[in-house]
Design a protein around this motif. Sequence first.
Motif, short mmCIF file in Angstrom:
data_model
loop_
_atom_site.label_atom_id
_atom_site.label_comp_id
_atom_site.label_asym_id
_atom_site.label_seq_id
_atom_site.Cartn_x
_atom_site.Cartn_y
_atom_site.Cartn_z
N ILE A 126 0.96 -1.26 0.08
CA ILE A 126 -0.05 -0.10 -0.05
C ILE A 126 0.95 1.18 0.01
CG2 ILE A 126 -1.92 1.27 1.41
CD1 ILE A 126 -2.83 -1.39 2.36
N LYS A 127 1.82 1.25 0.66
CA LYS A 127 2.88 2.33 0.64
C LYS A 127 3.52 2.48 -0.48
CE LYS A 127 5.32 5.40 3.10
NZ LYS A 127 4.56 6.68 3.68
N ASN A 128 3.86 1.53 -1.46
CA ASN A 128 4.16 1.65 -2.70
C ASN A 128 3.20 2.35 -3.78
OD1 ASN A 128 6.61 0.56 -2.09
ND2 ASN A 128 6.13 -1.48 -2.64
N ILE A 129 2.11 1.88 -3.58
CA ILE A 129 0.98 2.44 -4.20
C ILE A 129 0.63 3.93 -4.09
CG2 ILE A 129 -1.64 2.28 -4.79
CD1 ILE A 129 -1.72 -0.73 -3.97
N SER A 130 1.03 4.18 -2.80
CA SER A 130 0.79 5.51 -2.44
C SER A 130 1.81 6.27 -2.92
CB SER A 130 0.86 5.61 -0.90
OG SER A 130 0.85 7.05 -0.20
N ASN A 131 3.05 5.77 -2.90
CA ASN A 131 4.40 6.52 -3.66
C ASN A 131 4.10 6.71 -5.24
OD1 ASN A 131 5.56 6.66 -1.12
ND2 ASN A 131 6.74 4.95 -1.37
N GLU A 132 3.63 5.71 -5.88
CA GLU A 132 3.26 5.71 -6.95
C GLU A 132 2.23 6.91 -7.49
OE1 GLU A 132 3.60 4.13 -11.17
OE2 GLU A 132 4.80 3.64 -9.26
N ILE A 133 1.41 7.06 -6.88
CA ILE A 133 0.33 8.02 -7.23
C ILE A 133 0.89 9.40 -6.91
CG2 ILE A 133 -1.10 8.17 -5.30
CD1 ILE A 133 -3.52 8.33 -7.23
N ALA A 134 1.42 9.62 -5.99
CA ALA A 134 2.41 10.86 -5.28
C ALA A 134 3.06 11.46 -6.40
CB ALA A 134 2.65 10.81 -4.13
N ASN A 135 3.72 10.54 -6.98
CA ASN A 135 5.21 11.02 -7.89
C ASN A 135 4.60 11.16 -9.26
OD1 ASN A 135 6.78 10.95 -5.48
ND2 ASN A 135 7.24 8.87 -6.10
N LYS A 136 3.45 10.84 -9.81
CA LYS A 136 3.14 10.86 -11.26
C LYS A 136 1.90 11.37 -11.39
CE LYS A 136 5.73 6.74 -12.12
NZ LYS A 136 5.74 5.44 -12.67
N GLU A 137 1.58 12.05 -12.61
CA GLU A 137 0.29 12.47 -13.14
C GLU A 137 -0.47 10.98 -13.73
OE1 GLU A 137 -1.54 15.11 -12.62
OE2 GLU A 137 0.35 16.09 -11.46
N LEU A 138 -1.39 10.57 -13.15
CA LEU A 138 -2.03 9.46 -13.68
C LEU A 138 -3.50 9.69 -14.01
CD1 LEU A 138 -0.87 7.24 -10.60
CD2 LEU A 138 0.29 7.63 -13.06
N SER A 139 -3.89 8.82 -15.00
CA SER A 139 -5.14 8.89 -15.53
C SER A 139 -6.34 8.43 -14.44
CB SER A 139 -5.66 7.87 -16.67
OG SER A 139 -5.31 6.78 -16.49
N ASP A 140 -7.45 8.77 -14.61
CA ASP A 140 -8.62 8.44 -13.75
C ASP A 140 -8.60 6.64 -13.68
OD1 ASP A 140 -9.21 11.00 -13.12
OD2 ASP A 140 -11.07 11.28 -14.56
N TYR A 141 -8.33 6.19 -14.60
CA TYR A 141 -8.66 4.67 -14.78
C TYR A 141 -7.49 4.04 -14.09
CZ TYR A 141 -12.22 4.80 -18.44
OH TYR A 141 -13.35 4.83 -19.04
N ILE A 142 -6.03 4.73 -13.85
CA ILE A 142 -5.26 4.15 -13.10
C ILE A 142 -5.29 4.44 -11.51
CG2 ILE A 142 -2.69 4.40 -12.81
CD1 ILE A 142 -2.29 4.72 -15.67
N ILE A 143 -5.79 5.64 -11.32
CA ILE A 143 -6.08 6.06 -9.81
C ILE A 143 -7.22 5.16 -9.30
CG2 ILE A 143 -7.22 7.72 -8.63
CD1 ILE A 143 -5.82 10.06 -10.24
N LYS A 144 -7.99 4.97 -10.02
CA LYS A 144 -9.07 3.85 -9.45
C LYS A 144 -8.77 2.69 -9.42
CE LYS A 144 -12.81 6.80 -11.60
NZ LYS A 144 -14.11 6.90 -12.60
N GLY A 145 -7.71 2.04 -10.41
CA GLY A 145 -7.45 0.71 -10.29
C GLY A 145 -6.36 0.67 -9.07
N LEU A 146 -5.66 1.67 -8.78
CA LEU A 146 -4.65 1.48 -7.55
C LEU A 146 -5.39 1.50 -6.69
CD1 LEU A 146 -1.56 3.72 -9.05
CD2 LEU A 146 -1.77 1.24 -8.74
N PHE A 147 -6.46 2.43 -6.31
CA PHE A 147 -7.35 2.49 -5.23
C PHE A 147 -7.91 1.10 -4.94
CE2 PHE A 147 -11.56 3.38 -3.30
CZ PHE A 147 -11.44 3.87 -2.28
N THR A 148 -8.62 0.57 -5.71
CA THR A 148 -9.17 -0.89 -5.98
C THR A 148 -7.95 -1.83 -5.12
OG1 THR A 148 -10.58 -0.27 -7.66
CG2 THR A 148 -10.35 -2.67 -6.79
N LEU A 149 -6.92 -1.73 -5.89
CA LEU A 149 -5.86 -2.78 -5.29
C LEU A 149 -5.62 -2.36 -4.01
CD1 LEU A 149 -3.67 -4.88 -6.12
CD2 LEU A 149 -2.39 -3.18 -6.71
N ALA A 150 -5.36 -1.12 -3.65
CA ALA A 150 -4.82 -0.82 -2.03
C ALA A 150 -5.81 -1.42 -0.99
CB ALA A 150 -4.78 0.52 -1.95
N ILE A 151 -7.13 -1.16 -1.39
CA ILE A 151 -8.50 -1.73 -0.50
C ILE A 151 -8.28 -3.30 -0.46
CG2 ILE A 151 -10.61 -1.60 0.14
CD1 ILE A 151 -9.39 0.91 0.12
N ALA A 152 -8.03 -3.87 -1.78
CA ALA A 152 -7.70 -5.39 -1.56
C ALA A 152 -6.62 -5.68 -0.63
CB ALA A 152 -7.58 -5.89 -2.85
#
Length: 290
Positions: A51-77
């Motif tokens: 989850i920390k790696n996912i947080s770092n991934e989104i903090a350091n990049k401009e991501l599309s809505d689809y990627i944000i939603k995908g990473l959000f789902t993965l983190a909750i899982a």
Amino acid sequence: MEQTVYPKCLRNCNNNLQLGNVYLRYYGRDIPNLITLYEIEKPLFYAYTEIKNISNEIANKELSDYIIKGLFTLAIAHFETMLSDFSKKILQFYPQKLSLFKKENITLSVNNLNDGRLISQIIENEMNRIFYSNLNEQIKILQKISGIQIDSNILDIDRLIEIKETRNLLLHNNLIVNDLYLDKTKSVKRAHEKGDAINIDKEYFEKSILHILRVLENIIDQVREKYKHNSLIKLLVKVWRFTFKNEIIKIEDFCTLNYIEDTIDGPFNFPTFLSSSEKSKPSVNSVLKI
């Protein structure tokens, strides 16, 4: 947050002792409990790291809505899987705590009975049943069987529920608020009318993941404090005493206990004067598989 340093002697185990499975295999045969902090911490820290790696991934990049939603789902899982895997791990070492749960009908196969996986299957069935329940109940079960108490201010269960229900709306209703969302969320809601649309933008994502990480950190801190005495040396001493009932035969006479690195050092001089009963019991190495 750093992972607990594993003793160097465990390097051949891929940091995964699997002693919970060993303990269940011999449960009821008067063997000592084989619990170590290293094993029960593993599902917690794995989820935290991912989850920390996912947080770092989104903090350091401009991501599309689809990627944000995908990473959000993965983190909750990852968070939900941690709740289940950690609870299962505790029950492997304390299967008697199954008595805390309401019993359901459990289907057991002949193969499970024959190969010693009976209790493992019961634990699996019970956890699968419980972790289809609501999040609040899952947290209560985790605290009950592990003996920890998550800081209520950090936990903020209503906020966690809203995060989970947002994920459910994303997967099942295109982020359109339905009755399930309205019924399950409590003091924290992002909409109050059925049919309203909510969003998962970068700001919501970051705040949600930060909250989950704080909860995980609190769980890890409390688990480390409660189980800090379950070291590898303590386990080795228990297994030694189980193997050699004669108290004259002391582990300290045959090796050096290295409390700093939590391991034993050579040279090793194992006793040659063993009774027949001592020879018939599992050796230290055979029990620990190291």
